[in-house]
Design a protein around this motif. Sequence first.
Motif, PDB file in Angstrom:
ATOM      1  N   HIS A 236      40.204 -38.386  -0.259  1.00  0.00           N
ATOM      2  CA  HIS A 236      38.983 -38.474   0.529  1.00  0.00           C
ATOM      3  C   HIS A 236      38.634 -37.116   1.143  1.00  0.00           C
ATOM      4  CE1 HIS A 236      39.220 -42.853   0.212  1.00  0.00           C
ATOM      5  NE2 HIS A 236      40.496 -42.742   0.535  1.00  0.00           N
ATOM      6  N   GLN A 237      37.426 -36.625   0.850  1.00  0.00           N
ATOM      7  CA  GLN A 237      36.931 -35.358   1.389  1.00  0.00           C
ATOM      8  C   GLN A 237      35.515 -35.544   1.923  1.00  0.00           C
ATOM      9  OE1 GLN A 237      39.310 -32.476  -1.826  1.00  0.00           O
ATOM     10  NE2 GLN A 237      37.073 -32.468  -1.744  1.00  0.00           N
ATOM     11  N   TYR A 238      35.188 -34.784   2.986  1.00  0.00           N
ATOM     12  CA  TYR A 238      33.881 -34.885   3.621  1.00  0.00           C
ATOM     13  C   TYR A 238      33.344 -33.482   3.921  1.00  0.00           C
ATOM     14  CZ  TYR A 238      35.690 -39.588   4.455  1.00  0.00           C
ATOM     15  OH  TYR A 238      36.242 -40.836   4.288  1.00  0.00           O
ATOM     16  N   GLY A 239      32.037 -33.355   3.968  1.00  0.00           N
ATOM     17  CA  GLY A 239      31.445 -32.066   4.303  1.00  0.00           C
ATOM     18  C   GLY A 239      30.032 -32.226   4.825  1.00  0.00           C
ATOM     19  N   PHE A 240      29.550 -31.203   5.547  1.00  0.00           N
ATOM     20  CA  PHE A 240      28.163 -31.203   6.018  1.00  0.00           C
ATOM     21  C   PHE A 240      27.650 -29.777   6.042  1.00  0.00           C
ATOM     22  CE2 PHE A 240      30.136 -29.965  10.002  1.00  0.00           C
ATOM     23  CZ  PHE A 240      29.191 -29.115  10.581  1.00  0.00           C
ATOM     24  N   ILE A 241      26.324 -29.631   5.989  1.00  0.00           N
ATOM     25  CA  ILE A 241      25.694 -28.327   6.196  1.00  0.00           C
ATOM     26  C   ILE A 241      24.364 -28.523   6.913  1.00  0.00           C
ATOM     27  CG2 ILE A 241      24.555 -28.313   3.931  1.00  0.00           C
ATOM     28  CD1 ILE A 241      25.021 -25.220   3.956  1.00  0.00           C
ATOM     29  N   TYR A 242      24.122 -27.690   7.913  1.00  0.00           N
ATOM     30  CA  TYR A 242      22.837 -27.641   8.612  1.00  0.00           C
ATOM     31  C   TYR A 242      22.167 -26.320   8.246  1.00  0.00           C
ATOM     32  CZ  TYR A 242      19.351 -26.929  12.256  1.00  0.00           C
ATOM     33  OH  TYR A 242      18.182 -26.679  12.919  1.00  0.00           O
ATOM     34  N   ARG A 243      20.947 -26.386   7.744  1.00  0.00           N
ATOM     35  CA  ARG A 243      20.176 -25.197   7.399  1.00  0.00           C
ATOM     36  C   ARG A 243      19.024 -25.050   8.389  1.00  0.00           C
ATOM     37  NH1 ARG A 243      21.932 -23.668   2.381  1.00  0.00           N
ATOM     38  NH2 ARG A 243      22.881 -25.331   1.121  1.00  0.00           N
ATOM     39  N   SER A 244      18.892 -23.889   8.986  1.00  0.00           N
ATOM     40  CA  SER A 244      17.863 -23.674  10.001  1.00  0.00           C
ATOM     41  C   SER A 244      16.475 -23.568   9.372  1.00  0.00           C
ATOM     42  CB  SER A 244      18.152 -22.390  10.779  1.00  0.00           C
ATOM     43  OG  SER A 244      17.890 -21.239   9.980  1.00  0.00           O
ATOM     44  N   GLN A 245      15.469 -23.738  10.188  1.00  0.00           N
ATOM     45  CA  GLN A 245      14.086 -23.532   9.760  1.00  0.00           C
ATOM     46  C   GLN A 245      13.849 -22.061   9.459  1.00  0.00           C
ATOM     47  OE1 GLN A 245      10.925 -25.540  12.005  1.00  0.00           O
ATOM     48  NE2 GLN A 245       9.850 -23.598  12.176  1.00  0.00           N
ATOM     49  N   ILE A 246      13.049 -21.790   8.432  1.00  0.00           N
ATOM     50  CA  ILE A 246      12.657 -20.423   8.087  1.00  0.00           C
ATOM     51  C   ILE A 246      11.137 -20.367   8.075  1.00  0.00           C
ATOM     52  CG2 ILE A 246      12.714 -18.596   6.349  1.00  0.00           C
ATOM     53  CD1 ILE A 246      15.403 -19.618   5.445  1.00  0.00           C
ATOM     54  N   ASP A 247      10.563 -19.449   8.830  1.00  0.00           N
ATOM     55  CA  ASP A 247       9.108 -19.305   8.932  1.00  0.00           C
ATOM     56  C   ASP A 247       8.638 -18.135   8.076  1.00  0.00           C
ATOM     57  OD1 ASP A 247       8.828 -21.400  10.823  1.00  0.00           O
ATOM     58  OD2 ASP A 247       9.514 -20.038  12.402  1.00  0.00           O
ATOM     59  N   HIS A 248       7.631 -18.398   7.250  1.00  0.00           N
ATOM     60  CA  HIS A 248       7.042 -17.350   6.413  1.00  0.00           C
ATOM     61  C   HIS A 248       5.582 -17.124   6.805  1.00  0.00           C
ATOM     62  CE1 HIS A 248      10.202 -16.677   3.423  1.00  0.00           C
ATOM     63  NE2 HIS A 248      10.428 -17.990   3.445  1.00  0.00           N
ATOM     64  N   LEU A 273      19.619 -31.237   7.284  1.00  0.00           N
ATOM     65  CA  LEU A 273      21.029 -31.572   7.470  1.00  0.00           C
ATOM     66  C   LEU A 273      21.465 -32.457   6.318  1.00  0.00           C
ATOM     67  CD1 LEU A 273      23.620 -31.670   9.275  1.00  0.00           C
ATOM     68  CD2 LEU A 273      22.661 -33.753  10.288  1.00  0.00           C
ATOM     69  N   LEU A 274      22.589 -32.102   5.697  1.00  0.00           N
ATOM     70  CA  LEU A 274      23.142 -32.889   4.602  1.00  0.00           C
ATOM     71  C   LEU A 274      24.602 -33.206   4.896  1.00  0.00           C
ATOM     72  CD1 LEU A 274      21.610 -31.020   1.544  1.00  0.00           C
ATOM     73  CD2 LEU A 274      21.238 -33.427   2.088  1.00  0.00           C
ATOM     74  N   VAL A 275      25.013 -34.460   4.669  1.00  0.00           N
ATOM     75  CA  VAL A 275      26.391 -34.911   4.857  1.00  0.00           C
ATOM     76  C   VAL A 275      26.838 -35.593   3.571  1.00  0.00           C
ATOM     77  CG1 VAL A 275      27.950 -36.329   6.235  1.00  0.00           C
ATOM     78  CG2 VAL A 275      25.949 -35.271   7.312  1.00  0.00           C
ATOM     79  N   SER A 276      28.065 -35.296   3.121  1.00  0.00           N
ATOM     80  CA  SER A 276      28.544 -35.839   1.852  1.00  0.00           C
ATOM     81  C   SER A 276      29.985 -36.307   1.945  1.00  0.00           C
ATOM     82  CB  SER A 276      28.449 -34.775   0.742  1.00  0.00           C
ATOM     83  OG  SER A 276      27.127 -34.374   0.510  1.00  0.00           O
ATOM     84  N   GLY A 277      30.363 -37.168   0.992  1.00  0.00           N
ATOM     85  CA  GLY A 277      31.742 -37.615   0.867  1.00  0.00           C
ATOM     86  C   GLY A 277      32.118 -37.788  -0.592  1.00  0.00           C
ATOM     87  N   VAL A 278      33.394 -37.584  -0.894  1.00  0.00           N
ATOM     88  CA  VAL A 278      33.938 -37.823  -2.233  1.00  0.00           C
ATOM     89  C   VAL A 278      35.197 -38.656  -2.081  1.00  0.00           C
ATOM     90  CG1 VAL A 278      34.924 -36.796  -4.305  1.00  0.00           C
ATOM     91  CG2 VAL A 278      33.018 -35.677  -3.168  1.00  0.00           C
ATOM     92  N   HIS A 279      35.318 -39.736  -2.882  1.00  0.00           N
ATOM     93  CA  HIS A 279      36.438 -40.674  -2.739  1.00  0.00           C
ATOM     94  C   HIS A 279      37.011 -40.995  -4.119  1.00  0.00           C
ATOM     95  CE1 HIS A 279      34.890 -41.199   1.335  1.00  0.00           C
ATOM     96  NE2 HIS A 279      33.700 -41.327   0.769  1.00  0.00           N
TER      97      HIS A 279
END
Length: 397
Positions: A236-248, A273-279
């Motif tokens: 069992h493994q878990y992970g997350f990533i938060y990516r900030s806003q980018i203004d152009h 925001l993305l959250v994932s799991g692998v089982h």
Amino acid sequence: MFNEKRKPASWLNIHNRYRSSHLKVGLLALAVTSVTAPYAHSGAYMFNELGMMNISTAGAGAQAIAEGAETAFANPAAMAEFDSAAIAFNLQGMVSSIEYTDTGSTGIFANGEQQTQAGTAMPVASGYYVQPLSDNWHFGLALASAGGSVIDYGNDFSGAVLLQDAQLTTVQLTPSLAYSVNEQLSFGVGLVTEFGLLEQNFAGSDEALLPAVKATGDSLGFGYNISGFYKYNDKHQYGFIYRSQIDHQMEGDLSATELATNSRIDIVMPASLLVSGVHKVSSKMSLLWSAGWTEFSQIEATPIVLNNISLGIDRQWQDTYSASIGVHYQLTDDWRLESGVYYETSPQDDPQLQFPDVPTGEIWKLGLGATYDISEQWRMQMYYEYFNAGTRVLTTR
């Protein structure tokens, strides 16, 4: 896609989306072998899977796997799992099918074609590198894309006075660091420099006495990402990533026949925001899942500035939520089969708030693929994704 092998194998991929108003939209991403760097397009123009190379599972499990150097983009924290340097390259082709049907336009919109095909085809590529610095620190570098948009109606469809074609291209260069707290837990951070390029053509209308108009602009935007990775055990493994806003602020030119003026179009690449799991459920099968959120509510309008005159396109978008589930099946020692399904809510369904440059709607995706272990160091991945954004209705006001 060729990738330096890490650990047993698990997955990778990419994707796309398109949505439209009284348009039926379908997208297919097909990739085989070799080199890497990304690009993007979409309905609400965000495609995190594009840079994460997880098309075969429709995005499922991306943040919880540390198989190849694409981890530097998908979840920098998971780079802590690497005990040697790794590289990954990707090359893919994307083909979209977008059918526009006019159901009764009047006035300056009345003389165009009743049926229009607005789909496009393009190559996509990306590249990644991971380097351990010590037992606790790892460095990564990713050249990839988190979003964009491409649509081409041609100059004869009924809405050509509003838009003929539009293309938003983004490319990110992201150096990142991962720190291992212990053998189970690690965190990562990345600094993002994103180049954005916008091109739009407006066909004009003789009836409205409007000339053909072209707008171009480019911009550099900056942001960051924060991520985490937790390995509960070997299953069992878990992970997350938060990516900030980018203004152009896409500064460039707007030209019509012999006239030209300075222009600026403000584009927001919203936070996500993305959250994932692998089982691992058996010796041959693993289940993967992901859940996501994108802050599209930050996009209330698309501001346009022409010689200090402020205009804009009313959007009033809402945050979107996504979920995906996938599976890996180890067919033989060298071959693994992969598949997944993805769903995302729509940022805007009101026909009066649809605009032909970025038609929006809910998204369904189906991914299929396989991984082949070429040697101890290299593997090849092949994948296909079917994308469906349904039928949207656009009403002018």
